[in-house]
Write an enzyme that holds these catalytic residues in place. Structure first.
Site, PDB file in Angstrom:
ATOM      1  N   VAL A 104       0.861  -1.172   0.000  1.00 21.54           N
ATOM      2  CA  VAL A 104       0.000   0.000   0.000  1.00 21.54           C
ATOM      3  C   VAL A 104       0.902   1.227   0.000  1.00 21.54           C
ATOM      4  O   VAL A 104       1.904   1.266   0.723  1.00 21.54           O
ATOM      5  CB  VAL A 104      -0.923   0.012   1.240  1.00 21.54           C
ATOM      6  CG1 VAL A 104      -1.723   1.307   1.322  1.00 21.54           C
ATOM      7  CG2 VAL A 104      -1.877  -1.188   1.208  1.00 21.54           C
ATOM      8  N   CYS A 105       0.578   2.195  -0.846  1.00 17.88           N
ATOM      9  CA  CYS A 105       1.291   3.472  -0.844  1.00 17.88           C
ATOM     10  C   CYS A 105       2.788   3.232  -1.091  1.00 17.88           C
ATOM     11  O   CYS A 105       3.145   2.413  -1.931  1.00 17.88           O
ATOM     12  CB  CYS A 105       0.994   4.166   0.494  1.00 17.88           C
ATOM     13  SG  CYS A 105       1.333   5.935   0.560  1.00 17.88           S
ATOM     14  N   THR A 106       3.665   3.893  -0.343  1.00 14.86           N
ATOM     15  CA  THR A 106       5.101   3.733  -0.577  1.00 14.86           C
ATOM     16  C   THR A 106       5.666   2.431  -0.009  1.00 14.86           C
ATOM     17  O   THR A 106       6.884   2.217  -0.056  1.00 14.86           O
ATOM     18  CB  THR A 106       5.893   4.933  -0.017  1.00 14.86           C
ATOM     19  OG1 THR A 106       5.572   5.086   1.368  1.00 14.86           O
ATOM     20  CG2 THR A 106       5.550   6.210  -0.763  1.00 14.86           C
ATOM     21  N   THR A 124       2.076   2.989  -6.744  1.00 19.21           N
ATOM     22  CA  THR A 124       2.401   3.518  -5.418  1.00 19.21           C
ATOM     23  C   THR A 124       1.720   4.883  -5.288  1.00 19.21           C
ATOM     24  O   THR A 124       0.959   5.292  -6.175  1.00 19.21           O
ATOM     25  CB  THR A 124       3.935   3.618  -5.234  1.00 19.21           C
ATOM     26  OG1 THR A 124       4.234   4.026  -3.899  1.00 19.21           O
ATOM     27  CG2 THR A 124       4.564   4.641  -6.188  1.00 19.21           C
TER      28      THR A 124
END
Lengths: 239, 239
Positions: A104-106, A124
């Site tokens: 998830v995300c970075t 990302t």
């Protein structure tokens, strides 16, 4: 033999994680019947997310067995993990035996530093999207990207959408739909400001400026780690 | 004098809270510049959410000053608070001086037990919506309902939408839009199953059945507390 019908789900947490990258997916995945959720960190001590919320891990690396789903959240603290061989080695080992790896995300950048994005489609957070290439990934600008056993999502709140996709893969669409109804996930944002494409230009400008110091550090790290992994520097390649 | 430009935001937490009712709004509200976030509980000890996540409060009731925003999450643990005079009294006292009171999910029922929903427009989780009338509320079937200083939302994930509305009220729409972009809140649920109206009928049936024991307990509690508050029983009223 281990019970393979009982799902083992594990989330890595770390200092300066973005807590929603954990808690969004937790809300969805912890509702899977016949599953055990492991909140994992290097040390079994409470830590703070990037905005100060206290999170408490319950398992250290050596206490975690095989996982069906390995979940890697992001947040500013991801930077410190990019060179942390103990963490990267844990991720590689668990990913090798997991049915799905889910960033998830970075969190995707952490997978990149572990060498797990090479030649894989991934996404990302929008502010880090241009860094995926340094890890040999094939960047796909979508909210959720599924490439075989790799699920990756855009920033922060995209973890909810990705987790519902993960439940559908693990348990079928009916179970994912039940969970969606239980958490009344019929989102209705009051503004159209959730992506750089839809947000008002002055909003994008202000948020980009706020990200600038972190973005600069992340670029340096991505280039350095990419070189360490012997991935080609995209800037040296011809078109 | 206290600095009234620095916002004081406080969330009540309790055992068997639904953690997203806290962490969704936290993700949004903790990003307000010039604000302090207080995670508040009766006792300063870690507790578990309904699915087992450990949450740690940092302030007890007596340690909390005036709040600009009082946030009351829900979750199955709300039942145990409905008769807890110490908690209800804390809520009444803080609500009296807050600029906004903000309930998420069945947090609205806790406000109801504190007597704060009488003649107010409000909403809650779809599975508890029919209980609002026992607390004298004017039920409004919407994702976010704003009635003066009272913001209430539907279930679990609606806290994100409500929190963005709260930021807009406290700090203006531009700041809310910046936060929405930062958390990339451009939701894209993989299924249309987020409400009983949109979900497939067999999904609604399964989720209603799972809620049945809790729903029965909540109905008894709502009728009992409503009577205690000397609110009329809607079932005894003519049409």
């Amino acid at each position: 033999m281990a019970d393979r019908t009982h799902l083992q789900i594990g989330s890595l947490i770390f200092a300066e994680i973005d807590q929603s990258d954990l808690t969004g997916p937790f809300e969805v995945l912890s509702r899977i019947p016949g599953s055990t959720y492991h909140v994992i960190a290097k040390k079994k001590a409470p830590l703070r997310d990037a905005c100060g919320l206290i999170l408490t891990p319950e398992k250290t690396f050596s206490e975690v067995g095989r996982l069906d789903l390995l979940h890697i959240p992001g947040g500013p603290g991801q930077e410190a993990l990019m060179d942390d061989e103990e963490t990267l080695s844990f991720i590689r080992q668990k990913a090798a035996n997991a049915r799905y790896v889910f960033s998830v995300c970075t969190g995707a950048l952490i997978l990149g530093a572990a060498g797990l994005l090479k030649d894989r489609k991934a996404t990302t957070h929008w502010a880090a999207f241009h860094l995926l290439k340094y890890f040999g990934a094939i960047p796909v600008d979508a909210r959720v990207v599924i490439d075989g056993d790799l699920i990756s999502t855009a920033g922060v709140t995209a973890g909810l959408d990705g987790a519902l996709r993960a439940v559908a893969l693990l348990c079928g669409e009916h179970k994912a739909q039940e969970i969606q109804l239980g958490i009344q996930y019929a989102p209705d944002p009051p503004f159209h400001s959730g992506s750089p494409e839809s947000a008002p230009p002055e909003v994008v400008k202000a948020v980009r400026a706020a990200y600038e110091p972190l973005a600069a550090a992340r670029l340096l790290t991505a280039r350095r780690i990419g070189a360490k992994l012997n991935l080609e520097d995209p800037e040296q390649q011809g078109c």
